[in-house]
Motif scaffolding. Structure first.
Motif, mmCIF file in Angstrom:
data_model
loop_
_atom_site.group_PDB
_atom_site.id
_atom_site.type_symbol
_atom_site.label_atom_id
_atom_site.label_comp_id
_atom_site.label_asym_id
_atom_site.label_seq_id
_atom_site.Cartn_x
_atom_site.Cartn_y
_atom_site.Cartn_z
ATOM 1 N N CYS A 1 10.166 21.056 41.601
ATOM 2 C CA CYS A 1 10.091 22.064 42.650
ATOM 3 C C CYS A 1 11.516 22.515 42.937
ATOM 4 O O CYS A 1 12.317 21.741 43.475
ATOM 5 N N ALA A 2 11.809 23.749 42.570
ATOM 6 C CA ALA A 2 13.136 24.306 42.790
ATOM 7 C C ALA A 2 13.154 25.077 44.098
ATOM 8 O O ALA A 2 12.247 25.875 44.373
ATOM 9 N N ALA A 3 14.172 24.850 44.883
ATOM 10 C CA ALA A 3 14.284 25.489 46.190
ATOM 11 C C ALA A 3 15.477 26.431 46.227
ATOM 12 O O ALA A 3 16.520 26.157 45.633
ATOM 13 N N SER A 4 15.294 27.521 46.925
ATOM 14 C CA SER A 4 16.399 28.444 47.137
ATOM 15 C C SER A 4 17.104 28.084 48.437
ATOM 16 O O SER A 4 16.562 27.359 49.267
ATOM 17 N N GLY A 5 18.284 28.584 48.623
ATOM 18 C CA GLY A 5 18.987 28.397 49.877
ATOM 19 C C GLY A 5 19.960 27.239 49.867
ATOM 20 O O GLY A 5 19.818 26.293 49.098
ATOM 21 N N ARG A 6 20.918 27.318 50.753
ATOM 22 C CA ARG A 6 21.984 26.327 50.805
ATOM 23 C C ARG A 6 21.634 25.120 51.647
ATOM 24 O O ARG A 6 22.379 24.164 51.689
ATOM 25 N N THR A 7 20.500 25.188 52.348
ATOM 26 C CA THR A 7 20.180 24.119 53.290
ATOM 27 C C THR A 7 19.175 23.120 52.729
ATOM 28 O O THR A 7 18.648 22.305 53.459
ATOM 29 N N PHE A 8 18.940 23.176 51.414
ATOM 30 C CA PHE A 8 17.935 22.291 50.816
ATOM 31 C C PHE A 8 18.197 20.837 51.170
ATOM 32 O O PHE A 8 17.265 20.085 51.463
ATOM 33 N N SER A 9 19.427 20.423 51.158
ATOM 34 C CA SER A 9 19.730 19.012 51.373
ATOM 35 C C SER A 9 19.445 18.548 52.787
ATOM 36 O O SER A 9 19.469 17.349 53.060
ATOM 37 N N THR A 10 19.176 19.471 53.685
ATOM 38 C CA THR A 10 18.869 19.079 55.060
ATOM 39 C C THR A 10 17.367 18.969 55.311
ATOM 40 O O THR A 10 16.948 18.602 56.413
ATOM 41 N N TYR A 11 16.558 19.290 54.310
ATOM 42 C CA TYR A 11 15.104 19.274 54.455
ATOM 43 C C TYR A 11 14.494 18.023 53.822
ATOM 44 O O TYR A 11 14.861 17.633 52.722
ATOM 45 N N ALA A 12 13.544 17.457 54.510
ATOM 46 C CA ALA A 12 12.670 16.490 53.852
ATOM 47 C C ALA A 12 11.679 17.274 52.994
ATOM 48 O O ALA A 12 11.350 18.418 53.312
ATOM 49 N N MET A 13 11.228 16.661 51.920
ATOM 50 C CA MET A 13 10.349 17.343 50.975
ATOM 51 C C MET A 13 9.082 16.525 50.736
ATOM 52 O O MET A 13 9.093 15.291 50.853
ATOM 53 N N GLY A 14 8.026 17.234 50.395
ATOM 54 C CA GLY A 14 6.772 16.536 50.121
ATOM 55 C C GLY A 14 5.997 17.196 48.998
ATOM 56 O O GLY A 14 6.247 18.352 48.642
ATOM 57 N N TRP A 15 5.079 16.422 48.456
ATOM 58 C CA TRP A 15 4.120 16.928 47.482
ATOM 59 C C TRP A 15 2.708 16.708 48.028
ATOM 60 O O TRP A 15 2.413 15.637 48.588
ATOM 61 N N PHE A 16 1.885 17.702 47.827
ATOM 62 C CA PHE A 16 0.490 17.653 48.231
ATOM 63 C C PHE A 16 -0.363 18.138 47.064
ATOM 64 O O PHE A 16 0.152 18.738 46.123
ATOM 65 N N ARG A 17 -1.646 17.893 47.133
ATOM 66 C CA ARG A 17 -2.540 18.415 46.110
ATOM 67 C C ARG A 17 -3.848 18.847 46.746
ATOM 68 O O ARG A 17 -4.235 18.359 47.804
#
Length: 121
Positions: free
Chosen positions: A21-37
């Protein structure tokens, strides 16, 4: 932030896939990330989550020991390594970002478009 999931496809039962999952933006490192199905006609299901630093991870009981979530903040990318896949795990897999450093099973703010994983028996 915009999210682009990839890596889905057709795999035999017992096989492996790695989703990205590629993210745009400079603030990616400040976000928690998840996967769902989600299977058509059913509710979306939590799969895995990771904190902003990668230090904390959470998994649904059904995937513990088989799936691994990880992230590379330098590449603005989160991964889901899926091993020993089962036919009932056929679904569209979505990545999501949460405006928090903490991983969670819920309360995500941004969603990708999904990538289809088909596990044949």
């Amino acid at each position: 932030v915009q999210l682009q999931a990839s890596g889905g496809g057709l795999v035999q039962a017992g096989g492996s896939l790695r989703l990205s999952c590629a993210a745009s933006g400079r603030t990616f490192s400040t976000y928690a990330m998840g996967w769902f199905r989600q299977v058509p006609g059913k509710e979306r299901e939590f799969v895995a989550a990771i904190s902003w630093s990668g230090a904390s991870t959470y998994y649904a009981d059904s995937v513990k020991g088989r799936f691994t979530i990880s992230r590379d903040n330098a590449k603005n990318t989160v991964y889901l390594q899926m091993n020993s896949l089962k036919p009932e795990e056929t679904a569209v897999y979505y990545c999501a970002a949460r405006r928090s450093a903490l991983a969670s099973m819920a309360d995500y703010d941004y969603w990708g478009q999904g990538t289809l994983v088909t596990v044949s028996s």
